[in-house]
Motif scaffolding. Structure first.
Motif, short mmCIF file in Angstrom:
data_model
loop_
_atom_site.label_atom_id
_atom_site.label_comp_id
_atom_site.label_asym_id
_atom_site.label_seq_id
_atom_site.Cartn_x
_atom_site.Cartn_y
_atom_site.Cartn_z
N ASP A 62 0.83 -1.21 0.00
CA ASP A 62 0.00 0.00 0.00
C ASP A 62 0.85 1.25 0.00
OD1 ASP A 62 -2.46 -1.30 -0.06
OD2 ASP A 62 -2.76 -1.17 2.11
N GLU A 63 1.85 1.28 0.89
CA GLU A 63 2.73 2.45 1.00
C GLU A 63 3.52 2.66 -0.29
OE1 GLU A 63 5.16 1.89 4.47
OE2 GLU A 63 3.43 2.01 5.81
N PHE A 64 4.04 1.60 -0.85
CA PHE A 64 4.85 1.72 -2.06
C PHE A 64 4.04 2.27 -3.23
CE2 PHE A 64 6.55 -0.05 -6.02
CZ PHE A 64 7.81 0.52 -6.01
N PHE A 65 2.88 1.71 -3.46
CA PHE A 65 2.10 2.12 -4.62
C PHE A 65 1.35 3.42 -4.41
CE2 PHE A 65 2.90 -2.29 -5.87
CZ PHE A 65 3.41 -2.07 -7.13
N SER A 66 1.14 3.84 -3.16
CA SER A 66 0.47 5.12 -2.94
C SER A 66 1.48 6.26 -3.09
CB SER A 66 -0.17 5.19 -1.56
OG SER A 66 0.80 5.16 -0.54
N SER A 67 2.77 5.96 -2.95
CA SER A 67 3.79 6.99 -3.11
C SER A 67 4.22 7.19 -4.54
CB SER A 67 5.02 6.66 -2.25
OG SER A 67 5.67 5.51 -2.75
N ASP A 68 3.84 6.25 -5.43
CA ASP A 68 4.23 6.35 -6.84
C ASP A 68 3.44 7.40 -7.58
OD1 ASP A 68 6.38 4.90 -7.58
OD2 ASP A 68 5.27 3.42 -8.75
#
Length: 65
Positions: free
Chosen positions: A59-65
């Motif tokens: 979740d964190e990785f793809f929300s920061s992209d």
């Protein structure tokens, strides 16, 4: 970014996914093909983390992209 977008852009995203989770091989990424459940399963297997930990990281990785 939602998972439909991620699946559609998987080839472009594979490099950044592999940079984040270096233990993922090219074959692992090809198997995932943008499928969240597959990605989380492989991450759990490779890193020995709980389903909740992996879900939070994804979740964190793809929300920061």
């Amino acid at each position: 970014m939602n998972w439909d977008q991620i699946q559609g852009q998987w080839k472009q995203l594979k490099g950044s996914v592999q940079a984040k989770w270096a233990e993922l091989t090219e074959d692992d990424l090809d198997k995932v093909k943008g499928d969240r459940d597959k990605l989380e399963g492989i991450l759990q297997e490779k890193y020995g983390k709980s389903k909740e930990e992996v879900r939070r990281e994804v979740d964190e990785f793809f929300s920061s992209d």
